[in-house]
Design a protein around this motif. Structure first.
Motif, mmCIF file in Angstrom:
data_model
loop_
_atom_site.group_PDB
_atom_site.id
_atom_site.type_symbol
_atom_site.label_atom_id
_atom_site.label_comp_id
_atom_site.label_asym_id
_atom_site.label_seq_id
_atom_site.Cartn_x
_atom_site.Cartn_y
_atom_site.Cartn_z
ATOM 1 N N ALA A 1 0.860 -1.102 -0.018
ATOM 2 C CA ALA A 1 -0.173 0.062 0.052
ATOM 3 C C ALA A 1 0.802 1.328 0.122
ATOM 4 C CB ALA A 1 -0.916 -0.062 1.314
ATOM 5 N N THR A 2 2.152 1.118 -0.303
ATOM 6 C CA THR A 2 3.152 2.237 -0.397
ATOM 7 C C THR A 2 3.112 2.874 1.019
ATOM 8 O OG1 THR A 2 1.766 4.002 -1.347
ATOM 9 C CG2 THR A 2 3.305 2.363 -2.670
ATOM 10 N N ILE A 3 3.071 2.223 2.314
ATOM 11 C CA ILE A 3 3.018 3.016 3.315
ATOM 12 C C ILE A 3 4.354 2.821 4.133
ATOM 13 C CG2 ILE A 3 2.134 2.957 5.819
ATOM 14 C CD1 ILE A 3 -0.430 2.032 4.594
ATOM 15 N N ASN A 4 5.172 4.013 4.369
ATOM 16 C CA ASN A 4 6.479 3.702 4.990
ATOM 17 C C ASN A 4 6.201 3.358 6.461
ATOM 18 O OD1 ASN A 4 7.966 4.651 3.002
ATOM 19 N ND2 ASN A 4 7.443 6.665 3.080
ATOM 20 N N VAL A 5 7.005 2.458 6.767
ATOM 21 C CA VAL A 5 7.097 2.057 8.004
ATOM 22 C C VAL A 5 8.431 2.426 8.431
ATOM 23 C CG1 VAL A 5 7.033 0.196 9.826
ATOM 24 C CG2 VAL A 5 5.484 0.249 7.920
ATOM 25 N N ASP A 6 8.321 3.063 9.812
ATOM 26 C CA ASP A 6 9.811 3.548 10.215
ATOM 27 C C ASP A 6 10.221 2.484 11.357
ATOM 28 O OD1 ASP A 6 11.956 4.897 10.781
ATOM 29 O OD2 ASP A 6 11.037 6.146 12.251
ATOM 30 N N MET A 7 9.879 2.792 12.519
ATOM 31 C CA MET A 7 10.423 1.781 13.544
ATOM 32 C C MET A 7 9.505 0.538 13.808
ATOM 33 S SD MET A 7 11.391 3.857 16.970
ATOM 34 C CE MET A 7 12.538 5.545 17.044
ATOM 35 N N ILE A 8 10.144 -0.531 13.987
ATOM 36 C CA ILE A 8 9.550 -1.586 14.556
ATOM 37 C C ILE A 8 9.829 -2.210 15.807
ATOM 38 C CG2 ILE A 8 8.612 -3.858 13.693
ATOM 39 C CD1 ILE A 8 9.239 -3.104 10.975
ATOM 40 N N VAL A 9 9.085 -2.507 16.660
ATOM 41 C CA VAL A 9 9.489 -3.379 17.859
ATOM 42 C C VAL A 9 8.511 -4.591 18.015
ATOM 43 C CG1 VAL A 9 9.374 -3.152 20.279
ATOM 44 C CG2 VAL A 9 10.305 -1.343 19.081
ATOM 45 N N GLN A 10 9.165 -5.274 18.436
ATOM 46 C CA GLN A 10 8.130 -6.631 18.764
ATOM 47 C C GLN A 10 8.778 -7.338 20.168
ATOM 48 O OE1 GLN A 10 7.909 -10.069 15.513
ATOM 49 N NE2 GLN A 10 7.939 -11.340 17.366
ATOM 50 N N ASN A 11 7.522 -7.358 20.956
ATOM 51 C CA ASN A 11 7.881 -7.872 22.378
ATOM 52 C C ASN A 11 8.171 -9.465 22.133
ATOM 53 O OD1 ASN A 11 7.690 -5.515 23.842
ATOM 54 N ND2 ASN A 11 5.563 -5.672 23.636
ATOM 55 N N ILE A 12 8.607 -9.832 23.310
ATOM 56 C CA ILE A 12 8.746 -11.506 23.434
ATOM 57 C C ILE A 12 7.447 -12.066 23.725
ATOM 58 C CG2 ILE A 12 11.221 -11.740 24.588
ATOM 59 C CD1 ILE A 12 9.912 -11.820 27.304
#
Ligand code: ASP
Ligand code: MG
Length: 437
Positions: free
Chosen positions: A286-297
């Motif tokens: 969808a041409t959305i820019n994602v910047d930071m990504i955080v995934q928890n345990i």
């Protein structure tokens, strides 16, 4: 006798008086024998207003029609600027992006420049004309009008400078250059004489609204050295160029805050292979820019599940939510939380490559300010944290004072990189009289 590209941003052409000032400056260069290509933005506020009008009609208008609409902003300015030069008896002609030979791909509202055929520009320059090009716009090979993303006039200027092999590329704005921080937020901020592409890139993409980041990437790729300077005075600006050795002497070049991000959290996402790929591929499609990504345990009993957070540009939040909501049944997360009340605060400097302890020092300042850190990301020359929007400006001032404040650049001279008495690397800011590079 130089070939010069000058770009004037929205505030530099905000009204007819400013446009006349621009014309007077251009005329000085022209009369000195330089060949000048002028790139202009829409008058300040115009693009925002056009977007507002579109949204009054519908929340998600067709992107093709958005381009048709937004391209009019720059078209107004080129004509007025040409007239202002005519009023000074200077030959000048305005060109739309398409007329200037700017060919883009077909991704409406954030098209990429594919190539520029500057034949017409050269012909007009050779005929003694000042050429005034509409920034921010181009045309697909099929003839559709496109725009290059917000702030895209910068890209037009840099790309044109590369295409016509300009001797000089000047980006005129309403500030004297690139500062250690936004002076409207941090009164102690100082203008930098020079900055590397990478630092500028980080600052630009982090929301230091000096320039559009894609234009800096482009400049780096094609080695376009440019100067950011004010259209309101004759002060020298900031030169943006490839990194030099001496640039590493300073730990932090600048602090920036990006208030244009929103955080999306997917709660209880099944923790199994392929889920992140599914989510981020859909956002990418969808041409959305994602910047930071955080995934928890993983947490909880039964099927392992995890919370997944990421940030997107605030204006794209609605679009992102649409994409995410459509995935809920298939991916099986519990709920989506969107938080617009965040800001991303970052420190940037090539000096981080050779100084340690920078992150600890930054987090320490935040802790003392009572600021909670929501997300962290780092690169070789940058540390970013997501914090509460309401705390962003005061946190920024505190960090600037510690890393870049007056005291830090009045330290006595100290040999390069040598540790202080406690074994920590010394902060090395600018000291004593300003050095010209
Ligand atoms: N007018 C466009 C904008 O406001 C492009 C630019 O100013 O560079 O984003
Ligand atoms: Mg701009």
């Amino acid at each position: 006798m130089a070939l010069i590209v000058q770009k004037y941003g929205g505030t530099s052409v905000a009204n007819t008086e400013r446009i006349r000032n621009v014309a007077a400056r251009v005329a000085r260069y022209h009369q000195a024998g330089d060949r000048v290509v002028v790139v202009v933005s829409a008058m300040s506020g115009v693009t925002d207003n056009l977007i507002k009008l579109a949204r009054e009609i519908m929340p998600l208008p067709s992107e093709r029609e958005m381009d048709m609409l937004l391209a009019t902003g720059e078209q107004t300015t080129i004509a007025l600027a040409a007239m202002a030069l005519h009023a000074l008896d200077i030959h000048a002609v305005s060109l739309t992006g398409a007329q200037a030979g700017i060919v883009t791909d077909g991704v409406h509202t954030k098209a990429k420049i594919q190539n520029i055929s500057p034949k017409r520009i050269h012909e007009l320059l050779n005929a003694g004309q000042v050429v005034i090009v509409a920034g921010f716009q181009g045309q697909t090979p099929e003839g559709q009008i496109t725009t290059l993303g917000r702030g895209g006039s910068d890209l037009t200027a840099i790309a044109l400078a590369a295409a016509i092999k300009a001797d000089l590329c000047q980006i005129y704005t309403d500030v004297d250059g690139v500062y250690t921080a936004d002076p409207r937020i941090v009164p102690d901020a100082r203008k930098l004489d020079e900055i590397s592409y990478d630092e500028m890139l980080e600052l630009a993409s982090l929301g230091a609204k000096v320039m559009q980041s894609r234009s800096v990437e482009f400049a780096k790729k094609f080695g376009v050295v440019f100067e950011v300077r004010s259209s309101l005075n004759d002060n020298p600006g900031t030169i943006v160029k490839e990194e030099t050795r001496s640039m590493e002497d300073v730990v932090i070049r600048g602090v920036s805050v990006d208030k244009n991000q929103a955080k999306v959290t997917l709660v209880a996402v099944p923790d199994k292979p392929g889920v992140a790929a599914r989510i981020f591929k859909s956002l990418g499609d969808a041409t959305i820019n994602v910047d930071m990504i955080v995934q928890n345990i993983s947490h909880g009993a039964g099927t392992p599940a995890t919370d997944l957070s990421f940030t997107v540009d605030k204006p794209e939040l609605l679009k992102a939510r649409k994409v995410i909501d459509a995935l809920q049944a298939e991916v099986g997360f519990r709920e989506v939380i969107a938080d617009e009340q965040i800001a991303k605060l970052s420190i940037v400097g090539v000096g981080m490559k050779s100084h340690s302890g920078v992150a600890g020092k930054m987090f320490d300042v935040l802790a003392r300010e009572g600021v909670n850190i929501g997300m962290i990301s780092t690169s070789e020359i940058k540390i970013s944290v997501v914090i509460k929007l309401a705390q962003a400006e005061s946190a920024m001032r505190a960090i600037h004072a510690v890393f870049l404040g007056a005291a830090t650049h009045c330290d006595p001279p100290h040999p390069r990189g040598s540790p202080d008495s406690k074994g920590r690397p010394r902060f090395r800011g600018r000291r004593g009289p300003r050095r010209r590079h």
